[in-house]
Design a protein around this motif. Structure first.
Motif, short mmCIF file in Angstrom:
data_model
loop_
_atom_site.label_atom_id
_atom_site.label_comp_id
_atom_site.label_asym_id
_atom_site.label_seq_id
_atom_site.Cartn_x
_atom_site.Cartn_y
_atom_site.Cartn_z
N VAL A 35 -16.65 8.87 -22.31
CA VAL A 35 -17.14 8.06 -21.37
C VAL A 35 -15.98 7.07 -20.80
CG1 VAL A 35 -18.19 5.56 -21.34
CG2 VAL A 35 -19.14 7.25 -22.44
N ALA A 36 -14.95 7.00 -21.28
CA ALA A 36 -13.63 6.49 -20.81
C ALA A 36 -13.12 7.24 -19.87
CB ALA A 36 -12.66 6.22 -21.83
N LEU A 37 -13.15 8.57 -19.78
CA LEU A 37 -12.58 9.39 -18.87
C LEU A 37 -13.29 9.38 -17.74
CD1 LEU A 37 -11.89 12.79 -21.16
CD2 LEU A 37 -10.24 11.54 -19.62
N THR A 38 -14.65 9.51 -17.96
CA THR A 38 -15.56 9.47 -16.95
C THR A 38 -15.43 8.01 -15.94
OG1 THR A 38 -17.50 10.81 -18.02
CG2 THR A 38 -18.09 9.46 -16.14
N LEU A 39 -15.20 7.05 -16.61
CA LEU A 39 -15.01 5.66 -15.90
C LEU A 39 -13.89 5.77 -15.11
CD1 LEU A 39 -16.46 3.40 -18.59
CD2 LEU A 39 -17.67 3.89 -16.53
N GLU A 40 -12.86 6.59 -15.84
CA GLU A 40 -11.47 6.69 -14.99
C GLU A 40 -11.59 7.37 -13.80
OE1 GLU A 40 -7.88 6.68 -17.84
OE2 GLU A 40 -7.94 8.48 -17.04
N ARG A 41 -12.48 8.42 -13.93
CA ARG A 41 -12.28 9.55 -12.91
C ARG A 41 -13.57 9.24 -11.85
NH1 ARG A 41 -10.49 14.92 -15.87
NH2 ARG A 41 -8.62 14.07 -16.98
N ALA A 42 -14.60 8.73 -12.03
CA ALA A 42 -15.65 8.60 -11.38
C ALA A 42 -15.47 7.82 -9.79
CB ALA A 42 -17.05 8.22 -12.05
N ASP A 43 -16.40 8.07 -8.92
CA ASP A 43 -16.30 7.23 -7.89
C ASP A 43 -17.00 5.97 -8.00
OD1 ASP A 43 -19.15 7.66 -7.84
OD2 ASP A 43 -18.92 9.18 -6.04
N ALA A 44 -16.98 4.71 -7.30
CA ALA A 44 -17.27 3.39 -7.60
C ALA A 44 -18.91 3.46 -8.06
CB ALA A 44 -17.07 2.61 -6.54
N ALA A 45 -19.70 4.12 -7.25
CA ALA A 45 -21.03 4.38 -7.60
C ALA A 45 -21.46 5.19 -8.93
CB ALA A 45 -21.78 5.09 -6.22
N GLY A 46 -20.80 6.22 -9.10
CA GLY A 46 -21.04 6.71 -10.52
C GLY A 46 -20.68 5.70 -11.45
N ALA A 47 -19.50 5.46 -11.58
CA ALA A 47 -18.88 4.35 -12.54
C ALA A 47 -19.95 3.11 -12.74
CB ALA A 47 -17.50 3.78 -12.49
N ALA A 48 -20.21 2.54 -11.75
CA ALA A 48 -21.11 1.71 -11.73
C ALA A 48 -22.54 1.86 -12.38
CB ALA A 48 -21.42 0.80 -10.39
N LEU A 49 -23.24 3.11 -12.09
CA LEU A 49 -24.26 3.69 -12.52
C LEU A 49 -24.20 3.96 -14.08
CD1 LEU A 49 -27.11 4.67 -12.46
CD2 LEU A 49 -26.10 6.93 -12.15
N LEU A 50 -23.10 4.28 -14.62
CA LEU A 50 -22.70 4.60 -16.04
C LEU A 50 -22.58 3.21 -16.79
CD1 LEU A 50 -22.30 6.51 -18.45
CD2 LEU A 50 -19.84 6.60 -17.67
N GLU A 51 -21.77 2.15 -16.13
CA GLU A 51 -21.69 1.09 -16.62
C GLU A 51 -22.88 0.37 -17.13
OE1 GLU A 51 -19.69 -0.60 -18.41
OE2 GLU A 51 -17.77 -0.06 -17.89
N ARG A 52 -23.93 0.40 -15.89
CA ARG A 52 -25.30 -0.32 -16.19
C ARG A 52 -26.18 0.51 -17.10
NH1 ARG A 52 -26.38 0.33 -10.97
NH2 ARG A 52 -28.19 1.67 -11.16
N ARG A 53 -26.17 1.54 -17.34
CA ARG A 53 -27.33 2.18 -17.96
C ARG A 53 -26.86 2.68 -19.54
NH1 ARG A 53 -31.77 4.32 -15.73
NH2 ARG A 53 -32.64 3.64 -17.66
#
Lengths: 351, 351
Positions: free
Chosen positions: B266-284
């Motif tokens: 999850v931490a790697l994804t949040l580091e690498r994802a674009d803003a929309a992807g990171a926001a979606l992951l954080e939200r869900r």
């Protein structure tokens, strides 16, 4: 200092052990500091009854106090007790312990005050489960590292193990009586025996005596004193849980009623009360919204039904049984004197 | 049987110990039977990884397998693991474990099916806390009673103690990262190191070697293999927790996402994802209502962002590091072969 007073020596052993663990935890991360602070706060209170009985079991069996070994072994029981208290408070959702916030509430407040985005309550509960686990592990570690001779430790280990198993089984039976609802005085007494009497007095004495290499005669005599005294101790605690002064108990008045504890006092009351009184007690017992007036009403039922008098009579009977066993026990005079004092302290009306 | 297979011998030791405890519990009361049944069900599953690594640490250090002692000492780690699992499931409110209802859900169902008047859910949770405590105590008891020579036990005890403290601290840090929310890859790796890598592989190996009286060279070599392998093991588990087949993992698909675990993945994804992807992951992330479509969406973010590839690259790097350390370790050929096999089993894509 009273004869039975080894509080200072036990505290030095206990807090010394925790201090030796501190750097290891903080080397994992400074983030562990709040867990240590919660433990420090918890250990700042408490009567150290179990270590005291263990120490005097050792002395009663002729063990010499050379300032080492036995104090650490005895003090390790306070970490076992800390574990039980922390987990108990999670299981009962208790807000306070020893006049302070309970561990899970303390850590919940930390998370809330920090404004962290996650849910604070489950964090507090989870952290408390883990701190209880840590205390349980550390109790075993402290016992094994007490410095007592390996041959003596081997004599005590079966008692230490039995004590842990018995208290956990007693706590399970307590939960079971709670969820099952109305039970017999006999069932409530079985919980008292395992959850409290053996764990608080009989086994600590037994452990101390075993560690000193006591023969069967001394062990049997100490157990014959310890078990009834332990029952009397818990029955007194149950009375204080309903009628006690919050300033002395460290818990809000009537907390045991609000938590719905199925004590011997409650079972006796349900047996003796009239239908209306019994129905009222069944209805309000375990009601978290029970206020001062509600507590007063239930106190009246417990007193008027004869439940309270029945419980006091049991306390008297078990205390007398313990005193007779102690008088006949083949132990040294100073240990007998200390155990007489501890019996009074454990069953006093104001604790 | 594969070279690393000591599953049968470990199981015999483990289940033999539990069977020896059974009469003692039932003598307290037949009411304890459901607690034992819950433990039996839990122990019927599991890969016995920790006992296997402990056993092979012993063999690697030249310990002789004479069918006694070390098998009990190694199997005691499975009771430690049982304790951790039971408490973990309470803390995470997990419904399932090893493809069955979790212990607290099982005991909650018992109370509900019986139609008892008290609240079933807190009973289940409390009973599970107590069963976890019992397993933790029994682990220590089984370790001490393993029958290994007192001198060897004394060499292993500090490692056993350290292992317990480390895993509990690691679990606390895990809770802390969860409540704090978004954290760094480094912070997530620290949790992996203490909660999982040391506890599952490094310390069991270390313990086995210490119990065999290993010198510093062998211990260091085994630890240099165990720590990176343990990290790779947990990262693989994290990947399986998101992408794994429920039939193989014993948990519903995407359960780690629903529980909101702050893994390295999850931490790697949040580091690498674009803003929309990171926001979606954080939200869900941590949404208990996350359904199959929601899981699929998050999987896409984790894969498309490069988070998954980054995690797979880390697994590969740590696995290679472990393999190199093992190749250079001054240990017997049969132990090396077994540890090679265990490395594959611990980090396989399908486990």
């Amino acid at each position: 200092m009273v004869k039975s007073g080894v509080r200072k020596e036990i505290d030095e052993a206990l807090l010394g052990f925790v201090d030796r663990q501190r750097p290891g935890l903080l080397s994992i991360g400074a983030d562990l500091a709040p867990l240590l602070a919660a433990l420090d706060a918890l250990l700042s209170g408490g009567k150290r009854l179990r270590p005291a009985f263990c120490y005097w079991g050792w002395r009663a069996a002729g063990g010499v106090d050379d300032g080492a070994g036995i104090l650490d072994a005895a003090a390790s029981l306070e970490l076992l007790q800390a574990s039980a208290l922390v987990h108990d408070d999670v299981m009962d959702s208790s807000d306070t312990r020893r006049g302070q916030p309970s561990v899970h509430r303390r850590l919940e407040a930390m998370a809330r005050d920090a404004g962290w985005p996650g849910a604070a309550a489950p964090f507090g509960e989870g952290a408390a489960v883990l701190l209880g686990d840590l205390c349980l592990s550390w109790s075993g570690e402290m016992f094994e590292r007490s410095g007592l001779e390996p041959g003596l430790l081997a004599l005590g280990r079966p008692v230490y193990d039995l004590m842990r198993t018995e208290v956990m089984c007693g706590q399970y039976l307590d939960l079971l009586e709670g969820v099952r609802g109305r039970g017999t005085v006999e069932a409530a007494l079985r919980v008292v025996e395992y959850k409290s009497a053996k764990y608080t007095i009989e086994r600590p004495l037994h452990l101390g005596a075993a560690l000193a290499g006591a023969g069967a005669g001394v062990v049997e005599a100490l157990r014959a004193y310890g078990l009834p005294l332990g029952i009397a101790f818990q029955l007194r605690d149950d009375v204080l849980g309903v009628f006690g002064d919050p300033a002395a108990t460290g818990k809000p008045a009537g907390d045991d009623l609000r938590e719905g504890k199925r004590t011997v006092l409650v079972a006796l009351t349900l047996e003796r009360a009239d239908a209306a009184g019994a129905a009222l007690l069944e209805r309000r017992l375990g009601d978290p919204g029970l206020d001062a007036a509600g507590v007063a009403e239930l106190r009246e039922v417990i007193a008027d039904s004869g439940g309270l008098a029945g419980c006091e009579a049991m306390i008297e009977r078990y205390t007398a049984q313990a005193a007779a066993a102690l008088a006949a026990a083949p132990i040294a005079a100073d240990a007998r004197g200390a155990l007489e004092e501890l019996a009074v302290a454990a069953t006093a009306r104001l604790s």
